[in-house]
Scaffold this motif. Structure first.
Motif, short mmCIF file in Angstrom:
data_model
loop_
_atom_site.label_atom_id
_atom_site.label_comp_id
_atom_site.label_asym_id
_atom_site.label_seq_id
_atom_site.Cartn_x
_atom_site.Cartn_y
_atom_site.Cartn_z
N ASN A 56 -0.49 -3.42 -6.21
CA ASN A 56 -1.30 -3.41 -4.99
C ASN A 56 -2.69 -3.99 -5.24
O ASN A 56 -3.21 -4.74 -4.40
CB ASN A 56 -1.41 -1.98 -4.47
N SER A 91 -9.63 2.50 -9.01
CA SER A 91 -8.50 3.43 -9.06
C SER A 91 -8.35 3.94 -10.49
O SER A 91 -8.38 3.15 -11.43
CB SER A 91 -7.20 2.76 -8.60
N ARG A 136 0.81 -1.21 0.00
CA ARG A 136 0.00 0.00 0.00
C ARG A 136 0.85 1.27 0.00
O ARG A 136 0.39 2.33 -0.41
CB ARG A 136 -0.94 -0.01 1.20
N GLY A 137 2.07 1.15 0.45
CA GLY A 137 2.94 2.32 0.42
C GLY A 137 3.46 2.67 -0.96
O GLY A 137 4.03 3.75 -1.15
N THR A 171 -1.04 9.10 -5.30
CA THR A 171 -2.33 9.71 -5.03
C THR A 171 -2.16 11.12 -4.47
O THR A 171 -2.91 12.04 -4.81
CB THR A 171 -3.13 8.85 -4.04
N TRP A 219 1.58 3.04 -3.91
CA TRP A 219 0.72 3.93 -4.70
C TRP A 219 0.26 5.17 -3.95
O TRP A 219 -0.20 6.13 -4.56
CB TRP A 219 -0.51 3.17 -5.18
N GLN A 220 0.39 5.20 -2.63
CA GLN A 220 -0.09 6.35 -1.86
C GLN A 220 0.62 7.66 -2.22
O GLN A 220 -0.02 8.71 -2.31
CB GLN A 220 0.02 6.06 -0.37
#
Length: 321
Positions: free
Chosen positions: A262, A212, A82-83, A89, A85-86
């Motif tokens: 992800n 997404s 998860r780290g 964003t 694509w954050q």
């Protein structure tokens, strides 16, 4: 192998002479008026069905244990991914409402079934997204990951499928494999917006359908010049001699590979959790059916013993009389 055995036992169960427990019980309980030999056959039918249900219960319990053993490892990798694509964003935003002409819907599903409604949910969201994004002078295509999503979308959207990819989860996935897959997708499809549909893992019993959106470099530059959510890009300084278009191109490719990595892990984790829940429910249902069949078998056996005793006593009375 377990799924094949489960289907085989299910066919044995469905093809039995009396497929319903109620019908089997009614046929057995009315054996007093049946010819000699029917009593033993009816008892054997119930025994065979009990054996089939026990075999199915063993398979579902084994499948639940296998899914539980795989879930923990995939869950750790999913949380770590998860780290990836954050930061994208935060930098480029996620703008699902942007109006573009070329939309590509990337539907992520599983290759195997027996996992509840997880695949049907992804397909329903994809079809709803298609209706929203379709229109005059607009092109919408599908890229499908997973055999189950392909089977469902081929029924009514065969001509709109651009690519299909299966057996993704045959081996443990890593970022290198997914980045090669993402590069292959980008080379074979023309897009203004990539909309990835997947199931985000929340817990063993729940998952959240998620979309997404990844925009092409041209659309990102257009939206950035127009202001709005992507207007902060102009506040960054460009170093290294590259142009803004080249940087946006690299960012778009890297963003897509990270988000896809992800999304595949999130969907795999949701699939294992849904399979655990489905197999647990199946095991409980098999246990309840086994209890009903055991009760039917005991009543049938006791009725046959009582009938035989009555016949013996009646015969003895006739001889003495």
């Amino acid at each position: 192998m377990a799924m094949a055995a489960l289907r085989r036992e299910g066919r044995r169960f469905l093809l039995s002479p009396n497929p319903s427990p109620v019908l089997a019980r009614s046929a057995i309980c009315s054996e007093e008026s049946s010819p000699i030999g029917v009593r033993g056959i009816s008892t054997q039918i119930v025994r065979n069905r009990m054996k089939s249900v026990k075999n199915i219960q063993k398979i579902t319990k084994a499948m639940k244990m296998v899914a539980a053993s795989k879930l923990r490892a995939v869950q750790v990798r999913t949380e770590n991914s998860r780290g990836f694509w954050q930061p994208f964003t935060a930098l480029l935003g996620d703008v699902p409402s942007v109006d573009v002409k070329k939309n590509v819907i990337v539907t992520i599903s599983s290759d195997k079934g027996l996992c509840g409604g997880i695949n049907s949910t992804s397909v329903k969201i994809s079809k709803s997204l298609f209706k929203v994004t379709a229109g005059p002078e607009k092109a919408v295509k599908y890229v499908i990951l997973g055999e189950k999503g392909k089977v469902q979308l081929m029924r009514d959207s065969k001509n709109r499928i651009e690519m299909t990819i299966s057996e993704l989860q045959k081996n443990p996935l890593n970022y290198t494999q997914v980045s090669v897959l993402a590069d292959d997708i980008l080379k074979n499809v023309e897009y203004d917006a990539l909309r990835i549909v997947f199931n985000k893992f929340q817990s063993v019993v729940s998952f959240l359908p998620t979309i997404s959106t990844i925009l092409s470099p041209e659309i990102v530059e257009r939206e950035s010049e127009a202001g709005g959510k992507l207007g902060d890009l102009d506040s960054y300084e460009i170093e290294g001699g590259e142009t803004k278009a080249e940087i946006l191109q690299n960012l778009a490719e890297f963003q897509f590979s990270c988000v896809l990595f992800n999304a595949v892990l999130e969907n795999a984790c949701s699939e294992l959790g849904a399979r655990m829940s489905a197999m647990d429910s199946s095991s409980r249902n098999a246990g309840e059916m086994l209890d009903r069949l055991t009760l039917t078998y005991n009543r049938t056996r006791q009725a046959s013993i009582t009938t035989e005793l009555i016949e013996i006593i009646s015969g003895a009375s006739a001889l003495t009389g």
